[in-house]
Motif scaffolding. Structure first.
Motif, PDB file in Angstrom:
ATOM      1  N   MET A  32       0.848  -1.191   0.000  1.00  0.00           N
ATOM      2  CA  MET A  32       0.000   0.000   0.000  1.00  0.00           C
ATOM      3  C   MET A  32       0.886   1.245   0.000  1.00  0.00           C
ATOM      4  SD  MET A  32      -3.015   0.933   2.680  1.00  0.00           S
ATOM      5  CE  MET A  32      -1.828   1.224   3.970  1.00  0.00           C
ATOM      6  N   ASN A  33       0.625   2.143  -0.914  1.00  0.00           N
ATOM      7  CA  ASN A  33       1.468   3.320  -1.074  1.00  0.00           C
ATOM      8  C   ASN A  33       1.019   4.480  -0.203  1.00  0.00           C
ATOM      9  OD1 ASN A  33       3.785   4.123  -2.282  1.00  0.00           O
ATOM     10  ND2 ASN A  33       2.743   5.168  -3.955  1.00  0.00           N
ATOM     11  N   GLU A  34      -0.286   4.510   0.086  1.00  0.00           N
ATOM     12  CA  GLU A  34      -0.846   5.631   0.835  1.00  0.00           C
ATOM     13  C   GLU A  34      -0.558   5.452   2.331  1.00  0.00           C
ATOM     14  OE1 GLU A  34      -4.876   7.687  -0.221  1.00  0.00           O
ATOM     15  OE2 GLU A  34      -5.221   6.127   1.252  1.00  0.00           O
ATOM     16  N   VAL A  35       0.188   6.367   2.904  1.00  0.00           N
ATOM     17  CA  VAL A  35       0.605   6.212   4.305  1.00  0.00           C
ATOM     18  C   VAL A  35      -0.250   7.062   5.245  1.00  0.00           C
ATOM     19  CG1 VAL A  35       2.528   6.502   5.910  1.00  0.00           C
ATOM     20  CG2 VAL A  35       2.957   5.629   3.609  1.00  0.00           C
ATOM     21  N   ILE A  36      -0.432   8.326   4.881  1.00  0.00           N
ATOM     22  CA  ILE A  36      -1.278   9.217   5.695  1.00  0.00           C
ATOM     23  C   ILE A  36      -2.515   9.541   4.865  1.00  0.00           C
ATOM     24  CG2 ILE A  36      -1.426  11.440   6.894  1.00  0.00           C
ATOM     25  CD1 ILE A  36       1.655  11.398   7.110  1.00  0.00           C
ATOM     26  N   HIS A  37      -3.664   9.416   5.494  1.00  0.00           N
ATOM     27  CA  HIS A  37      -4.895   9.628   4.744  1.00  0.00           C
ATOM     28  C   HIS A  37      -5.942  10.251   5.677  1.00  0.00           C
ATOM     29  CE1 HIS A  37      -8.009   9.064   1.861  1.00  0.00           C
ATOM     30  NE2 HIS A  37      -8.634   8.129   2.546  1.00  0.00           N
ATOM     31  N   THR A  38      -6.540  11.321   5.265  1.00  0.00           N
ATOM     32  CA  THR A  38      -7.624  11.896   6.069  1.00  0.00           C
ATOM     33  C   THR A  38      -8.872  12.022   5.201  1.00  0.00           C
ATOM     34  OG1 THR A  38      -7.277  14.256   5.592  1.00  0.00           O
ATOM     35  CG2 THR A  38      -5.925  13.315   7.338  1.00  0.00           C
ATOM     36  N   VAL A  39      -9.999  11.795   5.823  1.00  0.00           N
ATOM     37  CA  VAL A  39     -11.278  11.880   5.103  1.00  0.00           C
ATOM     38  C   VAL A  39     -12.182  12.876   5.829  1.00  0.00           C
ATOM     39  CG1 VAL A  39     -13.264  10.586   4.231  1.00  0.00           C
ATOM     40  CG2 VAL A  39     -11.051   9.447   4.482  1.00  0.00           C
ATOM     41  N   ASN A  40     -12.422  14.004   5.189  1.00  0.00           N
ATOM     42  CA  ASN A  40     -13.306  15.049   5.743  1.00  0.00           C
ATOM     43  C   ASN A  40     -13.015  15.360   7.208  1.00  0.00           C
ATOM     44  OD1 ASN A  40     -14.689  15.320   3.307  1.00  0.00           O
ATOM     45  ND2 ASN A  40     -16.055  13.620   3.816  1.00  0.00           N
ATOM     46  N   SER A  91      -4.056  12.949   1.235  1.00  0.00           N
ATOM     47  CA  SER A  91      -3.314  11.694   1.393  1.00  0.00           C
ATOM     48  C   SER A  91      -1.855  11.935   1.031  1.00  0.00           C
ATOM     49  CB  SER A  91      -3.922  10.586   0.535  1.00  0.00           C
ATOM     50  OG  SER A  91      -3.913  10.965  -0.805  1.00  0.00           O
ATOM     51  N   VAL A  92      -1.017  11.226   1.749  1.00  0.00           N
ATOM     52  CA  VAL A  92       0.425  11.358   1.552  1.00  0.00           C
ATOM     53  C   VAL A  92       0.980   9.959   1.292  1.00  0.00           C
ATOM     54  CG1 VAL A  92       2.571  12.267   2.508  1.00  0.00           C
ATOM     55  CG2 VAL A  92       0.394  13.243   3.246  1.00  0.00           C
ATOM     56  N   ASN A  93       1.706   9.841   0.223  1.00  0.00           N
ATOM     57  CA  ASN A  93       2.240   8.527  -0.152  1.00  0.00           C
ATOM     58  C   ASN A  93       3.600   8.265   0.477  1.00  0.00           C
ATOM     59  OD1 ASN A  93       0.008   7.978  -1.733  1.00  0.00           O
ATOM     60  ND2 ASN A  93       0.890   9.051  -3.482  1.00  0.00           N
ATOM     61  N   LYS A  94       3.971   7.006   0.439  1.00  0.00           N
ATOM     62  CA  LYS A  94       5.254   6.575   1.023  1.00  0.00           C
ATOM     63  C   LYS A  94       6.421   7.346   0.384  1.00  0.00           C
ATOM     64  CE  LYS A  94       7.915   2.280   1.524  1.00  0.00           C
ATOM     65  NZ  LYS A  94       8.660   2.664   2.660  1.00  0.00           N
ATOM     66  N   GLY A  95       7.285   7.849   1.241  1.00  0.00           N
ATOM     67  CA  GLY A  95       8.482   8.544   0.770  1.00  0.00           C
ATOM     68  C   GLY A  95       8.239   9.970   0.322  1.00  0.00           C
ATOM     69  N   GLU A  96       6.994  10.419   0.482  1.00  0.00           N
ATOM     70  CA  GLU A  96       6.664  11.777   0.053  1.00  0.00           C
ATOM     71  C   GLU A  96       6.914  12.758   1.199  1.00  0.00           C
ATOM     72  OE1 GLU A  96       3.120  13.198  -2.886  1.00  0.00           O
ATOM     73  OE2 GLU A  96       2.507  12.251  -1.038  1.00  0.00           O
ATOM     74  N   ILE A  97       7.272  13.976   0.851  1.00  0.00           N
ATOM     75  CA  ILE A  97       7.362  15.043   1.859  1.00  0.00           C
ATOM     76  C   ILE A  97       6.217  15.999   1.571  1.00  0.00           C
ATOM     77  CG2 ILE A  97       8.757  16.872   2.882  1.00  0.00           C
ATOM     78  CD1 ILE A  97      11.266  15.458   1.965  1.00  0.00           C
ATOM     79  N   TYR A  98       5.245  15.992   2.446  1.00  0.00           N
ATOM     80  CA  TYR A  98       4.051  16.812   2.250  1.00  0.00           C
ATOM     81  C   TYR A  98       4.182  18.067   3.099  1.00  0.00           C
ATOM     82  CZ  TYR A  98      -0.933  17.900   1.657  1.00  0.00           C
ATOM     83  OH  TYR A  98      -2.138  18.505   1.338  1.00  0.00           O
ATOM     84  N   GLY A  99       4.268  19.200   2.436  1.00  0.00           N
ATOM     85  CA  GLY A  99       4.372  20.475   3.144  1.00  0.00           C
ATOM     86  C   GLY A  99       2.997  21.061   3.382  1.00  0.00           C
ATOM     87  N   PHE A 100       2.719  21.358   4.619  1.00  0.00           N
ATOM     88  CA  PHE A 100       1.403  21.865   4.997  1.00  0.00           C
ATOM     89  C   PHE A 100       1.598  23.327   5.378  1.00  0.00           C
ATOM     90  CE2 PHE A 100      -2.429  21.155   7.915  1.00  0.00           C
ATOM     91  CZ  PHE A 100      -3.293  20.975   6.866  1.00  0.00           C
ATOM     92  N   ILE A 101       1.106  24.233   4.546  1.00  0.00           N
ATOM     93  CA  ILE A 101       1.398  25.636   4.810  1.00  0.00           C
ATOM     94  C   ILE A 101       0.130  26.434   5.061  1.00  0.00           C
ATOM     95  CG2 ILE A 101       3.604  25.632   3.569  1.00  0.00           C
ATOM     96  CD1 ILE A 101       2.286  26.861   1.191  1.00  0.00           C
ATOM     97  N   GLY A 102       0.287  27.399   5.926  1.00  0.00           N
ATOM     98  CA  GLY A 102      -0.855  28.244   6.258  1.00  0.00           C
ATOM     99  C   GLY A 102      -0.440  29.315   7.239  1.00  0.00           C
TER     100      GLY A 102
END
Lengths: 312, 262
Positions: A1-9, A26-37
């Motif tokens: 499974m590639n999807e590591v972090i997943h949020t639904v609503n 959703s954030v996949n394996k090995g991805e760097i997800y930048g959350f900005i705000g």
């Protein structure tokens, strides 16, 4: 499974305050997800929901397919985290603070603490009480706690806080290395947008609790506005020459001549040639690309208004 | 299961052993036997007691005569009333410090059940308070011996120690609601306020004669604070103490498990 972090609503309301509203990502394996705000946009609330510290009003979050809840503690075995400013037990040394986390994480490797102290260059502070650390070293200790057990998921809230420029580069390199070579999935929030542009493989923009946009770093190049800035001896005449040639030339708010045509941005030498031939040579030609900060503010301005209305 | 509890206990022990608070509580509680011994010395010598004026009169009021029975009653009363504050303080520190030092977030997303962490904290509080009581009792016996109090017998010491131990246990049991207030108040202020509130209320309710129905007045009633003629609290009093203690325990466990830690 590639999807590591997943949020639904994923939603969190505090009374009438909508701290996070239907965030699905959703954030996949090995991805760097930048959350900005911006401050108060909902970054920390979302991160705390991802870490089971806050119960969502509605929606759900999953790590490797397992639903996150306060009672499902097994899910944290492979998660390292740092939330906001890291604090440690002030009366304990760096080594003791790490030993404690090692014990609570059930790490059997006796060398783990020494290894992380060395990795984060805390050797000379190992026996210093945490209460006596500078903000930068306290941040390193926080990162050491997050990385101690070699996690496969890292959830980091403002990890560059308090670090000096060399420290920021060092941590960026470390995180990029973890993602690229160890397949670590990294969810990272920050308001240092320049840093995020260099680090993240994907960006999520959150504002007023809403996830406004998700952008792949590779797409960012296309989305960022570019313009050709010009200076000539006769600005008005130059604009007229360019308009006659079919370019969308104008003068920006700061009195600088600008062209937004993609062709002009791609071939500024053609503009130079045109103006020279018309005896109105340019004194300066510069292609300017919008930075992430400007892009972020533009997105908030463009879409935030609609969301503000929804909130009301 | 036990291993994880031991791991959590190890961490709590590390925090306590490196903190100055443990020494502060020992020193604060050590006042009890020395003050008791001092009053006994005054009571042993009425001339000196008169020369001390108000202090002598006060000692007369609370302890009566200078002997082992009065001394044990004093120790039991001190642990019942002073213990509410000292044990409450211990409870406030163990739970409240995680909020004041903002370290609580480091304990919430770990591969160990939050119940183990809370359980370890309660065990730490219990052991810490038992240690304080044991120190007070041991030093108390030594001070009594030094003061050469009359009326020593094996049976009396056994009864005195038993009364002291029961008062200690009852008082320690009442520190769990303090932990709950430390959690919901996210620091020291709310639990310490709660301790002072219960202390004042216990005194007022005891004076009105309904002390046996107010859990925080029960240890003091057991220590015969109203005089030896007073009846010991009935079983309803002990049941109320146990229920209060359980309410504090369950409330604290539930708070860690279900509350929003924002």
């Amino acid at each position: 499974m590639n999807e590591v972090i997943h949020t639904v609503n994923l939603t969190k309301h505090y009374g009438k305050v909508k701290a996070a509203e239907q965030i699905s990502l959703s954030v996949n394996k090995g991805e760097i997800y930048g959350f900005i705000g911006l401050n108060g946009a909902g970054k920390t609330t979302t991160i705390r929901m991802l870490l089971g510290m806050i119960r969502p009003t509605s929606g759900a979050a999953y790590l490797k397919g397992e639903k996150i809840s306060g009672g499902n503690h097994h899910v944290w075995a492979k998660v390292g985290y740092l939330v906001e400013i890291p604090y440690a037990y002030p009366e304990l040394t760096v080594r003791q603070n790490l030993s404690m986390i090692s014990k609570l994480r059930g790490i059997s490797d006796k060398q783990a603490v020494l290894r992380i102290i060395s990795q984060l260059h805390l050797d000379s502070y190992a026996d210093v009480k945490a209460g006596h650390l500078s903000l930068g070293n306290a941040q390193r200790l926080g990162l050491a706690k997050a990385l101690l057990h070699q996690p496969s998921i890292l959830i980091l809230d403002e990890p560059a806080n308090g670090l000096d420029p060399a420290g920021i580069v060092e941590i960026r390199t470390l995180l990029q290395d973890l993602a690229a070579n160890s397949g670590v999935t990294i969810f990272i929030s920050s308001h240092i947008l320049g840093e995020m542009a260099k680090l993240a493989s994907r960006l999520g923009i959150i504002h007023n609790g809403y996830l406004l946009q998700e952008v792949d770093a590779s797409q960012l190049e296309v989305l960022l506005c570019k313009r050709l800035l010009l200076k000539t001896t006769d600005r008005e005449r130059a604009v007229s020459i360019l308009k006659e040639a079919g370019y969308r030339a104008g003068i920006d708010g700061e009195g600088v001549m600008e062209i937004h045509d993609a062709e002009a941005i791609k071939h500024p030498e053609a503009i130079a040639r045109l103006l020279v031939h018309a005896d109105c040579p340019p004194t300066q030609l510069k292609v300017e690309e919008e930075d992430l900060e400007s892009y972020f503010l533009r997105v908030i301005k463009e879409t935030g208004g609609n969301y503000d209305e929804k909130v009301k | 299961m036990m291993k994880r509890l031991n791991d959590a206990l190890y961490c709590e022990a590390l925090k306590v052993m490196h903190s100055k608070i443990v020494w502060i509580t020992i020193l604060a509680f050590l006042i009890v036997p020395f003050v008791g011994g001092f009053f006994m010395l005054i009571l042993k010598d009425p001339e000196a007691a008169r020369s001390y004026g108000l202090i002598g009169a006060k000692a007369q009021l609370t302890m009566g005569t200078a002997d082992w029975i009065s001394y044990f009653e004093f120790l039991a009363q001190a642990v019942s009333i002073g213990g509410l504050f000292i044990f409450g303080f211990v409870s406030s520190w163990v739970f409240g410090r995680e909020h004041s030092d903002r370290t609580v977030k480091d304990l919430l997303a770990l591969p160990i059940s939050r119940a183990h962490i809370v359980g370890a904290k309660f065990i730490t509080i219990f052991l810490w308070c038992i240690l304080l009581s044991a120190i007070v009792l041991t030093i108390g016996l030594w001070v009594g011996e030094m003061a050469a109090l009359p009326g020593w017998s094996r049976e009396l010491v056994s009864q005195g120690c038993e009364m002291f131990a029961i008062c200690s246990i009852l008082t320690i049991a009442l520190s769990s609601p303090v932990a709950f207030f430390a959690c919901i108040g996210r620091g020291y202020l709310a639990p310490l306020g709660f301790v002072v509130f219960t202390l004042v209320l216990a005194n007022i309710i005891a004076v009105t004669g309904y002390g046996e129905f107010f859990p925080w007045a029960v240890p003091a009633l057991y220590s015969q604070i109203g005089g030896e003629g007073n009846a010991l609290p009935g079983s309803i009093s002990y049941i109320l103490v146990v229920l209060t203690s359980f309410a504090g325990l369950i409330g604290t466990f539930c708070w860690w498990r279900y509350a929003d830690h924002s």
